[in-house]
Scaffold this active site. Structure first.
Site, mmCIF file in Angstrom:
data_model
loop_
_atom_site.group_PDB
_atom_site.id
_atom_site.type_symbol
_atom_site.label_atom_id
_atom_site.label_comp_id
_atom_site.label_asym_id
_atom_site.label_seq_id
_atom_site.Cartn_x
_atom_site.Cartn_y
_atom_site.Cartn_z
ATOM 1 N N ARG A 31 -13.169 -64.334 -9.948
ATOM 2 C CA ARG A 31 -12.421 -65.126 -10.685
ATOM 3 C C ARG A 31 -11.753 -64.366 -12.033
ATOM 4 O O ARG A 31 -12.324 -64.111 -12.763
ATOM 5 C CB ARG A 31 -12.961 -66.213 -11.111
ATOM 6 C CG ARG A 31 -11.992 -67.526 -11.733
ATOM 7 C CD ARG A 31 -12.752 -68.677 -12.513
ATOM 8 N NE ARG A 31 -11.835 -69.586 -12.689
ATOM 9 C CZ ARG A 31 -12.101 -70.492 -13.826
ATOM 10 N NH1 ARG A 31 -13.291 -70.678 -13.962
ATOM 11 N NH2 ARG A 31 -11.194 -71.332 -14.102
ATOM 12 N N GLU A 76 -50.258 -82.591 -7.995
ATOM 13 C CA GLU A 76 -49.723 -81.331 -7.532
ATOM 14 C C GLU A 76 -48.382 -81.195 -6.846
ATOM 15 O O GLU A 76 -47.730 -80.482 -7.140
ATOM 16 C CB GLU A 76 -50.814 -81.122 -6.192
ATOM 17 C CG GLU A 76 -50.762 -79.715 -5.404
ATOM 18 C CD GLU A 76 -51.898 -79.657 -4.646
ATOM 19 O OE1 GLU A 76 -51.670 -78.988 -3.566
ATOM 20 O OE2 GLU A 76 -52.922 -79.949 -4.857
ATOM 21 N N GLY A 86 -11.687 -74.577 -10.158
ATOM 22 C CA GLY A 86 -11.497 -75.378 -8.868
ATOM 23 C C GLY A 86 -12.408 -74.869 -7.739
ATOM 24 O O GLY A 86 -12.596 -75.988 -6.758
ATOM 25 N N SER A 118 -38.121 -88.632 -15.051
ATOM 26 C CA SER A 118 -38.362 -87.955 -16.099
ATOM 27 C C SER A 118 -38.875 -88.816 -17.031
ATOM 28 O O SER A 118 -39.577 -88.198 -17.863
ATOM 29 C CB SER A 118 -36.798 -87.361 -16.783
ATOM 30 O OG SER A 118 -36.369 -86.416 -15.756
ATOM 31 N N TYR A 131 -55.081 -102.616 -7.560
ATOM 32 C CA TYR A 131 -54.829 -101.038 -7.219
ATOM 33 C C TYR A 131 -56.046 -100.314 -6.635
ATOM 34 O O TYR A 131 -56.032 -99.473 -5.778
ATOM 35 C CB TYR A 131 -54.278 -100.232 -8.343
ATOM 36 C CG TYR A 131 -55.027 -99.991 -9.491
ATOM 37 C CD1 TYR A 131 -55.883 -98.768 -9.454
ATOM 38 C CD2 TYR A 131 -54.904 -100.663 -10.548
ATOM 39 C CE1 TYR A 131 -56.537 -98.276 -10.344
ATOM 40 C CE2 TYR A 131 -55.781 -100.574 -11.749
ATOM 41 C CZ TYR A 131 -56.729 -99.148 -11.471
ATOM 42 O OH TYR A 131 -57.609 -98.950 -12.658
ATOM 43 N N GLU A 182 -40.939 -88.352 -6.959
ATOM 44 C CA GLU A 182 -42.201 -88.129 -7.768
ATOM 45 C C GLU A 182 -42.380 -87.931 -8.854
ATOM 46 O O GLU A 182 -42.930 -87.133 -9.633
ATOM 47 C CB GLU A 182 -42.313 -86.541 -6.992
ATOM 48 C CG GLU A 182 -42.479 -86.265 -5.502
ATOM 49 C CD GLU A 182 -43.416 -85.112 -5.090
ATOM 50 O OE1 GLU A 182 -44.259 -84.708 -5.637
ATOM 51 O OE2 GLU A 182 -42.999 -84.921 -3.887
#
Length: 461
Positions: free
Chosen positions: A346, A318, A418, A444, A255, A441
């Site tokens: 509603r 960021e 609905g 979780s 890397y 990105e």
């Protein structure tokens, strides 16, 4: 070309006070429950005596492009959601634009799975594509939190538009501002501020969460560099004219050989192979890119050789605050849409559904969780601006904002019954759009890994 909101805000950016009576105390959390239909009057026009007499808050510190920390020893504690005069005016301007220009297009763009080119032009005209780019390059010259505010407000109308602005600002513009040579800045920043969409090209088919297992290679030539390989899940691909591409210039270093390059649309050997058909944020283009011995000049090297992995990590940290803001904006949009319906239209058993205690408790809980998520987002943004370590804060903000967006948008569908399930309205679209927050990105689970790793470091003897 001067942008609409830039023309309005520049007097304040230079220290003018013309906006004070309109926006000095606009507060992000206070704006949440205001109806979208009355967007022009959603923010307070008066300033409290406490705000007027308080010492300088962090939100009034000038925009910066360096990593130098800000001396905050003389800054008294203020609400995290406190907005400066300029930030508040920005929020008002973008909110109005989102309601009047973006929202009417949202459903059609989702069905067409394409961004309206006219809307992209308007985003540039409004200055939303160059929020942190200095005025000398044609940008707005504003701070990071202003960009976050814009991203959040746009997501209340359409998360697809929001993510285009987010990636362009927090990843691409920041990469050029922080790492490009003076010549590249002079060439690209004016265009990025006024007419050129950019794309951030890191992910590949075999390197998702492990982004640095990328296989795209770069080799040095007499004239510059040659790039070969492919990218996947690349946002803004269809609209972009500039692509920030990460490739390994020295695979023997792993890397540490990863380097960043600028590739222009139309360069021989570079092609968009496939546009993905997605569950959500369908108007946002997500594509497969191919690089078949793409030759670029040596001046298109972005930053230093072998530093691409460091650049990507910093930019993504960021950028996660931007995605978190997209998710809180989405949650607010879904909340606003549903709550207006259950408290005004509603009815069941002779009463408005929103008057039932069981429904009111759900609404109150949802609003509280949105407020908590926004506190994490704004805290991370302010810490980033102050030059403090914000990595854990960004991870927590993105993790929780994505969770809240998924939960609230799902509840909103149920609250509307609905009407929430059909494609006539926006409830089901917000629900579909929310799922991506837990994926891009940094998933979780990656955010949880980051948080746990930093906590372990803090608590280990």
């Amino acid at each position: 070309m001067s942008s609409s909101f830039t023309r309005v805000l520049r007097p304040a950016l230079r220290g003018g006070r013309g906006l004070a009576t309109r926006a000095a105390t606009a507060n992000g959390l206070a704006r949440q429950a205001a109806p979208r239909v009355n967007v022009a009057h959603r923010r307070s026009a008066s300033s409290s005596s406490a705000s007027a007499s308080a010492a300088r808050p962090l939100s009034t510190t000038p925009a910066r492009r360096s990593d130098a920390p800000v001396d905050i020893s003389d800054i008294p504690p203020t609400p995290i959601s406190h907005l400066s005069e300029v930030e508040a005016a920005m929020a008002e301007s973008v909110s109005k634009f989102a309601a009047e220009v973006v929202l009417p297009r949202a459903r059609d763009m989702d069905e067409a799975e394409a961004m309206d080119p006219a809307l992209v032009e308007q985003l540039f005209e409004q200055g939303l594509m160059g929020v942190e780019i200095p005025e000398e390059y044609g940008g707005a010259g504003m701070n990071f939190t202003s960009a976050i505010i814009g991203i959040e407000e746009l997501a209340r109308a359409d998360p697809s538009v929001s993510v285009m602005v987010d990636v362009h600002n927090t990843l691409c513009n920041t990469a050029i501002l922080n790492y490009a040579s003076p010549a590249l800045k002079k060439k690209w920043l004016p265009r990025l501020a006024t007419n050129t969409v950019a794309s951030f090209c890191l992910s590949e088919p075999v390197s998702g969460s492990d982004a640095f297992a990328l296989a795209t290679k770069a080799t040095e030539t007499d004239a510059g560099f040659k790039i070969s390989g492919g990218k996947m899940w690349i946002t803004n691909s269809m609209e972009a004219d500039l692509f920030i591409v990460f490739a390994n210039l020295d695979p023997s270093k792993g890397y540490r050989g990863i380097t960043a390059f600028l590739v222009e649309k139309g360069t021989p050997g570079f092609s968009i192979a496939k546009k993905e058909k997605k569950l959500g944020i369908r108007a946002s283009s997500t594509c497969v890119l191919n690089f078949d011995d793409v030759e670029i000049p040596k001046e298109n090297l972005l930053g230093e050789r072998g530093q691409g992995y460091k650049y990507a990590i910093g930019l993504l940290n960021e950028g996660r605050i931007g995605i978190a803001a997209q998710m809180t904006g989405l949650a607010l949009g879904a909340f606003d849409n549903a709550v207006r319906y259950v408290w005004n239209d509603r009815r069941q058993f002779g009463s408005l559904v929103g008057e039932f205690q069981g429904m009111q408790h759900q609404i109150a809980q949802a609003y509280t969780e949105i407020a908590a998520a926004r506190a994490l987002v704004y805290n991370a943004a302010r810490k980033k601006e102050a030059g403090e370590d914000f990595v854990r804060d960004a991870a927590m903000a993105k993790l929780y904002a994505a969770q809240v967006a998924g939960k609230v948008s799902g509840q909103a569908v149920e609250w509307m019954g609905g009407m929430g399930f059909v494609r006539e309205g926006l409830a089901e679209k917000f629900f579909r759009d929310s799922k991506i927050g837990a994926i891009y990105e940094g998933t979780s689970n990656i955010q949880l890994n980051t948080i746990a790793k930093l906590l372990q470091k803090e608590y280990t003897n």
